[in-house]
Design an enzyme around this catalytic site. Structure first.
Site, PDB file in Angstrom:
ATOM      1  N   TYR A  15       3.313  10.047   0.162  1.00 43.56           N
ATOM      2  CA  TYR A  15       3.498   9.113   0.973  1.00 43.56           C
ATOM      3  C   TYR A  15       5.389   9.905  -0.093  1.00 43.56           C
ATOM      4  CZ  TYR A  15      -0.159   6.197   2.807  1.00 43.56           C
ATOM      5  OH  TYR A  15      -0.746   5.727   3.001  1.00 43.56           O
ATOM      6  N   ASP A  70       0.296  -1.380   0.287  1.00 43.54           N
ATOM      7  CA  ASP A  70       0.014   0.160  -0.129  1.00 43.54           C
ATOM      8  C   ASP A  70       0.721   1.176  -0.252  1.00 43.54           C
ATOM      9  OD1 ASP A  70      -2.304   1.161  -0.082  1.00 43.54           O
ATOM     10  OD2 ASP A  70      -1.161   2.286   1.560  1.00 43.54           O
TER      11      ASP A  70
HETATM   12  N1  NAP Z   1      -5.811   7.481   5.197  1.00 42.20           N
HETATM   13  C1  NAP Z   1      -4.666   7.082   4.981  1.00 42.20           C
HETATM   14  O1  NAP Z   1      -4.806   6.520   3.693  1.00 42.20           O
HETATM   15  C2  NAP Z   1      -4.150   6.515   5.274  1.00 42.20           C
HETATM   16  C3  NAP Z   1      -3.523   6.865   6.841  1.00 42.20           C
HETATM   17  C4  NAP Z   1      -2.109   6.085   7.931  1.00 42.20           C
HETATM   18  C5  NAP Z   1      -2.439   5.040   7.722  1.00 42.20           C
HETATM   19  N2  NAP Z   1      -2.245   4.307   6.387  1.00 42.20           N
HETATM   20  C6  NAP Z   1      -1.137   3.044   5.801  1.00 42.20           C
HETATM   21  O2  NAP Z   1      -1.557   2.678   6.584  1.00 42.20           O
HETATM   22  C7  NAP Z   1      -0.505   1.700   6.583  1.00 42.20           C
HETATM   23  C8  NAP Z   1      -0.311   1.402   7.984  1.00 42.20           C
HETATM   24  O3  NAP Z   1       0.121   2.234   9.174  1.00 42.20           O
HETATM   25  P1  NAP Z   1       1.494   2.838  10.143  1.00 42.20           P
HETATM   26  O4  NAP Z   1       2.378   3.273   8.839  1.00 42.20           O
HETATM   27  O5  NAP Z   1       0.871   3.789  10.504  1.00 42.20           O
HETATM   28  O6  NAP Z   1       1.397   1.560  11.049  1.00 42.20           O
HETATM   29  P2  NAP Z   1       1.668   0.713  11.511  1.00 42.20           P
HETATM   30  O7  NAP Z   1       1.681  -0.486  11.456  1.00 42.20           O
HETATM   31  O8  NAP Z   1       0.473   1.069  12.530  1.00 42.20           O
HETATM   32  O9  NAP Z   1       2.915   1.198  12.721  1.00 42.20           O
HETATM   33  C9  NAP Z   1       3.536   1.949  12.231  1.00 42.20           C
HETATM   34  C10 NAP Z   1       4.419   2.414  13.640  1.00 42.20           C
HETATM   35  O10 NAP Z   1       4.509   1.566  14.795  1.00 42.20           O
HETATM   36  C11 NAP Z   1       6.559   1.102  14.471  1.00 42.20           C
HETATM   37  N3  NAP Z   1       6.780  -0.266  14.788  1.00 42.20           N
HETATM   38  C12 NAP Z   1       5.898  -0.968  14.339  1.00 42.20           C
HETATM   39  N4  NAP Z   1       6.669  -2.242  13.749  1.00 42.20           N
HETATM   40  C13 NAP Z   1       7.801  -1.941  15.275  1.00 42.20           C
HETATM   41  C14 NAP Z   1       7.870  -3.212  15.565  1.00 42.20           C
HETATM   42  N5  NAP Z   1       8.000  -4.805  16.078  1.00 42.20           N
HETATM   43  N6  NAP Z   1       8.853  -2.217  17.260  1.00 42.20           N
HETATM   44  C15 NAP Z   1       9.280  -1.163  17.293  1.00 42.20           C
HETATM   45  N7  NAP Z   1       8.311  -0.303  16.759  1.00 42.20           N
HETATM   46  C16 NAP Z   1       7.585  -0.630  15.644  1.00 42.20           C
HETATM   47  C17 NAP Z   1       6.384   1.853  13.075  1.00 42.20           C
HETATM   48  O11 NAP Z   1       8.278   2.246  13.553  1.00 42.20           O
HETATM   49  P3  NAP Z   1       9.643   1.315  12.295  1.00 42.20           P
HETATM   50  O12 NAP Z   1       9.617   2.092  11.199  1.00 42.20           O
HETATM   51  O13 NAP Z   1      10.506   1.690  13.866  1.00 42.20           O
HETATM   52  O14 NAP Z   1       9.348   0.547  12.559  1.00 42.20           O
HETATM   53  C18 NAP Z   1       5.637   2.658  12.831  1.00 42.20           C
HETATM   54  O15 NAP Z   1       6.406   4.216  13.809  1.00 42.20           O
HETATM   55  C19 NAP Z   1       0.513   3.089   6.097  1.00 42.20           C
HETATM   56  O16 NAP Z   1       2.223   2.723   6.176  1.00 42.20           O
HETATM   57  C20 NAP Z   1      -0.187   3.223   5.226  1.00 42.20           C
HETATM   58  O17 NAP Z   1      -0.185   2.370   3.900  1.00 42.20           O
HETATM   59  C21 NAP Z   1      -3.067   4.923   5.168  1.00 42.20           C
END
Ligand code: NAP
Length: 313
Positions: A58, A53
């Site tokens: 981004y 995604d």
């Molecule tokens: N409206 C929209 O369209 C919209 C809005 C928000 C998100 N999205 C999509 O949803 C996806 C997922 O959301 P998200 O990126 O916020 O993902 P998430 O998986 O909910 O959280 C990611 C956060 O957690 C940390 N993290 C993940 N695994 C970890 C681990 N094992 N240990 C420690 N920290 C960890 C990451 O930092 P690190 O990099 O340090 O691992 C990052 O800060 C986005 O990438 C995007 O593609 C879409």
């Protein structure tokens, strides 16, 4: 990794999708360079992830396109378009087609599997359906888009007002839904309709900041106690998730947070956003582990089940 069906698209996808946005943006959000981001995408492919995604906003479309290009037919790419200009006005529909064309060029591909409206607010929905959907449906006829999707803004619309109206409309095959154990409102407000209309779902915000950063979690909990959404008596003030982290069947809050989402009825796949190959490896292990024990699911819902005002940001 076993694949799951993405609703009525019938696309078969890994139950874990690589989220190429969020705070991490494959590491580019933390000033890591594009070679780090490329390494994360490569690692995802090696782990068996076939769902990516991304979005124009981004800045990661090029990286995704570059790495998945040689196996394009085996992966599913989801990308998005904005629909308001910098001044906040709705763009003319031709601009969305232009945005699609630019995404295709950046990813060096002829088609996008899922093309979504990015961050639609309740007041935008009618305009998107009436003015933009017919134009994007022409792009489906031309073979440039396979399926239309819609994403909400969980932070600004934590009760899913927009998706509750969008899913039954019938023109969106895939919905991106905010869902985590802090705010599980989509369980009643969104997923039943997705199942009824066979709309594929991608979960975002499974972890986000509140569940990966204890200080942010504490801020959220204090706020939720003050609004009465969490009963003060049910949380341990010093360590509100002690019942979770102290459980022998759980490795960490993050592991539990991904597992909490994975088996929810109506969830097709869960996105994980990271700039670290080690985090990605452990997150895939979490998302392919069995469901959380029933007693933990019940306890999480007992503590957080009334929450509707936060997204985990
Ligand atoms: N409206 C929209 O369209 C919209 C809005 C928000 C998100 N999205 C999509 O949803 C996806 C997922 O959301 P998200 O990126 O916020 O993902 P998430 O998986 O909910 O959280 C990611 C956060 O957690 C940390 N993290 C993940 N695994 C970890 C681990 N094992 N240990 C420690 N920290 C960890 C990451 O930092 P690190 O990099 O340090 O691992 C990052 O800060 C986005 O990438 C995007 O593609 C879409």
């Amino acid at each position: 990794m076993d694949h799951v069906r993405l609703g009525r698209t019938n696309l078969m996808v890994s139950p874990v999708g690589l989220g190429c946005g969020g705070y991490s943006r494959l590491g580019m959000g933390e000033s890591k360079d594009s070679s780090t981001a490329e390494g994360v995408v490569k690692h995802a492919l090696d782990l068996g992830i076939n769902y990516f995604d991304t979005a124009r906003a981004y800045g990661t479309e090029e990286v995704v396109g570059k790495i998945v290009h040689c196996q394009r037919s085996e992966v599913v790419i989801s990308t998005k378009t904005m629909f308001r200009d910098k001044g906040g006005d709705y763009m003319p529909a031709e601009k969305l087609v232009e945005s699609l064309e630019k995404s295709l060029a950046r990813m060096n591909t002829d088609y996008v599997d899922v093309f979504s409206f990015h961050g639609v607010m309740p007041q935008d929905l009618d305009y998107c359906v009436e003015e933009y959907v017919p134009v994007l449906q022409q792009q489906i006829q031309l073979g440039k888009i396979r399926y239309l999707g819609i994403t909400e803004s969980f932070r600004q619309d934590p009760t899913h007002e927009m998706l509750q109206r969008a899913v039954p409309v019938g023109c969106f095959d895939v919905a991106m839904v905010g869902f985590n154990f802090l705010n599980s409102g989509a369980r009643d407000q969104v997923f039943p309709d997705c199942l009824r209309h066979d709309v594929g779902t991608q979960v975002m915000h499974a972890v986000r900041r509140a569940l990966s950063n204890p200080a942010v979690l504490m801020q959220n909990i204090e706020q939720l106690i003050s609004t009465g959404e969490i009963d003060k008596g049910v949380v341990n003030n010093d360590d509100p998730l002690k019942f979770l982290t102290g459980h022998p069947g759980v490795k960490s809050v993050i592991e539990a947070a991904y597992r909490y989402c994975r088996y929810e009825p109506g969830v097709s796949l869960v996105l994980t956003g990271t700039g670290s190959v080690d985090h990605l490896t452990s997150n895939v292990a979490a998302l392919t582990a069995p469901p959380l024990p029933d007693e933990l699911m019940s306890e999480l819902d007992r503590v957080f089940g009334k929450v509707t005002s936060v997204s985990g940001d």
